[in-house]
Design a protein around this motif. Sequence first.
Motif, mmCIF file in Angstrom:
data_model
loop_
_atom_site.group_PDB
_atom_site.id
_atom_site.type_symbol
_atom_site.label_atom_id
_atom_site.label_comp_id
_atom_site.label_asym_id
_atom_site.label_seq_id
_atom_site.Cartn_x
_atom_site.Cartn_y
_atom_site.Cartn_z
ATOM 1 N N ASN A 6 0.854 -1.195 0.000
ATOM 2 C CA ASN A 6 0.000 0.000 0.000
ATOM 3 C C ASN A 6 0.893 1.249 0.000
ATOM 4 O O ASN A 6 1.584 1.516 0.999
ATOM 5 N N PRO A 7 0.925 2.001 -1.101
ATOM 6 C CA PRO A 7 1.836 3.150 -1.187
ATOM 7 C C PRO A 7 1.668 4.140 -0.026
ATOM 8 O O PRO A 7 2.664 4.659 0.485
ATOM 9 N N ASP A 8 0.430 4.387 0.409
ATOM 10 C CA ASP A 8 0.231 5.342 1.510
ATOM 11 C C ASP A 8 0.921 4.855 2.779
ATOM 12 O O ASP A 8 1.539 5.639 3.511
ATOM 13 N N ALA A 9 0.791 3.555 3.034
ATOM 14 C CA ALA A 9 1.404 2.988 4.246
ATOM 15 C C ALA A 9 2.926 3.023 4.149
ATOM 16 O O ALA A 9 3.625 3.300 5.131
ATOM 17 N N MET A 10 3.440 2.784 2.953
ATOM 18 C CA MET A 10 4.900 2.790 2.762
ATOM 19 C C MET A 10 5.443 4.211 3.008
ATOM 20 O O MET A 10 6.437 4.391 3.709
ATOM 21 N N VAL A 11 4.759 5.199 2.441
ATOM 22 C CA VAL A 11 5.195 6.587 2.610
ATOM 23 C C VAL A 11 5.112 6.984 4.086
ATOM 24 O O VAL A 11 6.049 7.558 4.653
ATOM 25 N N TYR A 12 4.012 6.626 4.718
ATOM 26 C CA TYR A 12 3.803 6.992 6.123
ATOM 27 C C TYR A 12 4.909 6.394 7.003
ATOM 28 O O TYR A 12 5.516 7.081 7.832
ATOM 29 N N SER A 13 5.180 5.106 6.803
ATOM 30 C CA SER A 13 6.176 4.473 7.683
ATOM 31 C C SER A 13 7.596 4.947 7.359
ATOM 32 O O SER A 13 8.422 5.081 8.261
ATOM 33 N N ALA A 14 7.873 5.229 6.086
ATOM 34 C CA ALA A 14 9.203 5.760 5.740
ATOM 35 C C ALA A 14 9.435 7.098 6.444
ATOM 36 O O ALA A 14 10.500 7.342 7.020
ATOM 37 N N LYS A 15 8.413 7.951 6.426
ATOM 38 C CA LYS A 15 8.542 9.259 7.087
ATOM 39 C C LYS A 15 8.747 9.085 8.590
ATOM 40 O O LYS A 15 9.564 9.775 9.204
ATOM 41 N N ALA A 16 7.978 8.163 9.164
ATOM 42 C CA ALA A 16 8.065 7.943 10.614
ATOM 43 C C ALA A 16 9.454 7.428 10.986
ATOM 44 O O ALA A 16 10.036 7.839 11.997
ATOM 45 N N LEU A 17 10.013 6.556 10.158
ATOM 46 C CA LEU A 17 11.339 5.998 10.465
ATOM 47 C C LEU A 17 12.431 7.050 10.265
ATOM 48 O O LEU A 17 13.415 7.081 11.009
ATOM 49 N N GLN A 18 12.234 7.912 9.282
ATOM 50 C CA GLN A 18 13.175 9.016 9.103
ATOM 51 C C GLN A 18 13.179 9.882 10.365
ATOM 52 O O GLN A 18 14.233 10.266 10.880
ATOM 53 N N LYS A 19 11.999 10.139 10.874
ATOM 54 C CA LYS A 19 11.869 10.971 12.076
ATOM 55 C C LYS A 19 12.565 10.317 13.283
ATOM 56 O O LYS A 19 13.142 11.004 14.129
ATOM 57 N N GLU A 20 12.526 8.997 13.334
ATOM 58 C CA GLU A 20 13.167 8.275 14.442
ATOM 59 C C GLU A 20 14.691 8.218 14.286
ATOM 60 O O GLU A 20 15.379 7.719 15.168
ATOM 61 N N GLY A 21 15.202 8.646 13.127
ATOM 62 C CA GLY A 21 16.658 8.710 12.968
ATOM 63 C C GLY A 21 17.267 7.676 12.034
ATOM 64 O O GLY A 21 18.499 7.519 12.015
ATOM 65 N N ALA A 22 16.451 6.972 11.242
ATOM 66 C CA ALA A 22 17.034 6.020 10.279
ATOM 67 C C ALA A 22 17.914 6.789 9.288
ATOM 68 O O ALA A 22 17.606 7.926 8.921
ATOM 69 N N ASP A 23 19.014 6.186 8.862
ATOM 70 C CA ASP A 23 19.896 6.824 7.882
ATOM 71 C C ASP A 23 19.464 6.521 6.457
ATOM 72 O O ASP A 23 19.723 7.293 5.538
#
Length: 320
Positions: free
Chosen positions: A78-95
């Motif tokens: 689901n593209p929306d879910a992928m975008v949402y979780s990518a943003k959330a992980l970026q916020k948590e500090g993923a490189d």
Amino acid sequence: MTALHIGNVKIKNPFILAPLANFTDLPFRILCRKYGVALAVTEMIDAEGIFHDKYKIKEEFTNVKEDRPISAQIVGSNPDAMVYSAKALQKEGADIIDINMGCPSFKLSKKGAGAKILDNIELIHKIVTLTVKSVKIPVTVKIRAGWNDDKNAVKIAKTIEKAGASAITIHARTGKMKFRGKADWTIIKKIKKAVKIPVIGNGDVRSAEDAIDMLKKTGCDFVMIGRASVGNPFIFRECLHYFKSNKLLKPATPGERRDAFLELWNISKKYYEPEFSRFKLYSYGFTKTLKGGKFFREKISNTKTLDELKELIENSFVGM
Ligand SMILES: Cc1cc2nc3c(=O)[nH]c(=O)nc-3n(C[C@H](O)[C@H](O)[C@H](O)COP(=O)(O)O)c2cc1C
């Protein structure tokens, strides 16, 4: 050694720890880094689970300085879910965000996710394009040679590059093969020739010699190691040594194996209570190549508690 990069993230050498569900958690990744691994990828994180608040991002991803650079892997269709979780992980500090398009499990393939998505080139393009646009950090994609056959692997890789990904990992088996048969490294070579972004080769690297062989035979930029690292974080120091000196290191001694296992235990304690089932799995890995290992593994399977398991490792490991 010339500096290697994925997007703007510097990677200190060509050896990467693969994502392995149930194994490559935070403590195991930190342990592998002590033996030289340059980049590690989290176990896959279910994007829908994060999107629908079924899983808490902080329970799925912990950002600590000993575990950097870190690539956080998401899976879903689901593209929306992928975008949402990518943003959330970026916020948590993923490189780096890595998109899993390689897991052949029934649970994922029935939703058109994991390796099954390789049959749907339009969806691949959509998910990668939207995810790349939604974050500032590099996005990479881990694929297989195809779902059912490898005829469109190069086309898929080109699509992923065009959609803006910063690197491609190719596990050189089809989804249908799961983990059976031999990985066909010629597919890695074909993809490397077809794209300009870095290519991470993966599949059946079991030793330092295999790793260097893969670099030479395929021209890939990085080598990703999965199963051979379980209970054997030493493989990364062996790869590095062979890569730099062209000389093979002696295998780790039983004492070193025990110490690494206990180190894993101590790292785990720092972050959360070690899980009995996980540590049982690790114990099998750490004793795999040892003389008398079979007898020892029987003893492991009879343990009932974490303390029993730890005592067994502490007292019986050396001298086997
Ligand atoms: C137990 C297990 C768990 C795995 N979990 C993941 C995962 O979470 N994400 C992923 O992309 N691949 C996963 N894989 C695939 C590995 O990352 C890797 O592509 C595969 O094992 C081939 O590499 P190897 O021959 O070095 O093990 C898993 C494989 C195994 C055996």
